[in-house]
Enzyme design. Structure first.
Site, short mmCIF file in Angstrom:
data_model
loop_
_atom_site.label_atom_id
_atom_site.label_comp_id
_atom_site.label_asym_id
_atom_site.label_seq_id
_atom_site.Cartn_x
_atom_site.Cartn_y
_atom_site.Cartn_z
N HIS A 6 0.86 -1.38 0.03
CA HIS A 6 -0.01 0.10 0.05
C HIS A 6 0.86 1.21 -0.05
CE1 HIS A 6 -3.52 -2.71 1.04
NE2 HIS A 6 -2.79 -3.19 1.89
N SER A 127 16.23 21.35 -14.74
CA SER A 127 15.06 22.06 -14.94
C SER A 127 15.38 23.50 -15.75
CB SER A 127 14.48 22.43 -13.50
OG SER A 127 13.34 23.47 -13.69
N LYS A 133 17.22 20.99 -9.47
CA LYS A 133 16.85 19.76 -9.98
C LYS A 133 17.43 18.68 -10.75
CE LYS A 133 12.26 19.58 -10.72
NZ LYS A 133 10.93 19.69 -11.06
N GLU A 140 10.58 8.46 -16.91
CA GLU A 140 9.13 8.91 -17.12
C GLU A 140 9.05 8.45 -18.86
OE1 GLU A 140 9.03 12.97 -14.46
OE2 GLU A 140 9.85 13.25 -16.42
#
Length: 254
Positions: A6, A127, A133, A140
């Site tokens: 979970h 970024s 970042k 992705e």
């Protein structure tokens, strides 16, 4: 490292245990593709338009020379069968699902919230606005490409689901999804091993996470069971102990 159910920390496990779960998926994927290759390897030549040929053909010659297992058994089926294509794209889509699950976990584990994995620079980007970042481009894109595989499998199944025997012009539309799957899957499989080899695990962070959060609760309950306590009672006692400890921590920090 912690294992999860979970998406909550469950029990401590070895990193190898986690990685080998994906090996099991890959082995099933490989077996599906192997089975698919065995079933598709039958030669339809000599089936004609639908009912074979009036000439006395030895269909085994073409099948043998072209490396097929044997000729197809029924010409009506052979002219309309695209099971081999459907099976291939569905096996590829299942492989894509497994790749996507791996990519998602890597994406999660690379976040500062988890901090388990250092993403390789060569498969990441910064970024355009935030210099600190490191974005997980590879994972992705793997998730996104897996959606294409699922889309091709759905397209092919939809094309075939209502066709009567034997050949119908709709069947010419079945070629594009097959080639699209091959063109999508090949670069995924070429890049994924390179990406995986370049990953670096933050072992101290993973081990620290595995040692917090009462992940030994299951082991404690099992210890009581070995002492003769019924598991339901042991489960309750350890749960109460964890709750008591948490309340103490909250009282100290408040």
């Amino acid at each position: 490292m912690p294992s999860y159910t979970h998406l909550q920390r469950a029990e401590p496990v070895l990193v190898a245990h986690w990685l080998l779960a994906y090996i099991e998926m890959i082995l099933r994927d490989a077996s599906r593709l192997t089975d698919c290759a065995a079933r598709l390897n039958y030669c339809p030549l000599g089936s004609g338009a639908v009912a074979g040929a009036t000439l006395a053909l030895d269909r085994t010659i073409a099948a043998r020379e072209l490396g097929f297992t044997a000729p197809t058994a029924n010409s009506i089926d052979a002219t309309s069968d695209r099971d081999f294509a459907l099976e291939y794209v569905q096996a590829a889509a299942t492989l894509g699902i497994h790749i996507s699950r791996f990519a998602e976990e890597i994406t999660l584990f690379a976040t500062s919230e988890f901090g388990f994995i250092e993403l390789p620079e060569s498969f990441s980007t910064g970024s355009s606005a935030m210099p600190q970042k490191k974005n997980p481009d590879m994972t992705e894109l793997l998730r996104g490409k897996s959606g294409r595989l699922l889309g091709a499998a759905t397209t092919l199944a939809t094309l075939l689901k209502g066709l009567p025997l034997a050949y119908n012009k709709d069947l010419q539309e079945t070629q594009e999804p097959v080639f699209a799957v091959a063109d999508t899957l090949e670069p995924m499989l070429q890049l994924l091993p390179k990406f995986t080899r370049a990953l670096r695990f933050r072992n101290e962070r993973m081990e620290s996470a595995a040692q917090s959060g009462y992940l030994n609760a299951m082991a404690a309950a099992t210890y009581l069971v070995h002492k003769g306590v019924p598991f339901r009672t042991a489960h309750e006692k350890i749960g109460n102990a964890v709750r008591f400890a948490l309340e103490k921590v909250w009282s100290w920090t408040s």
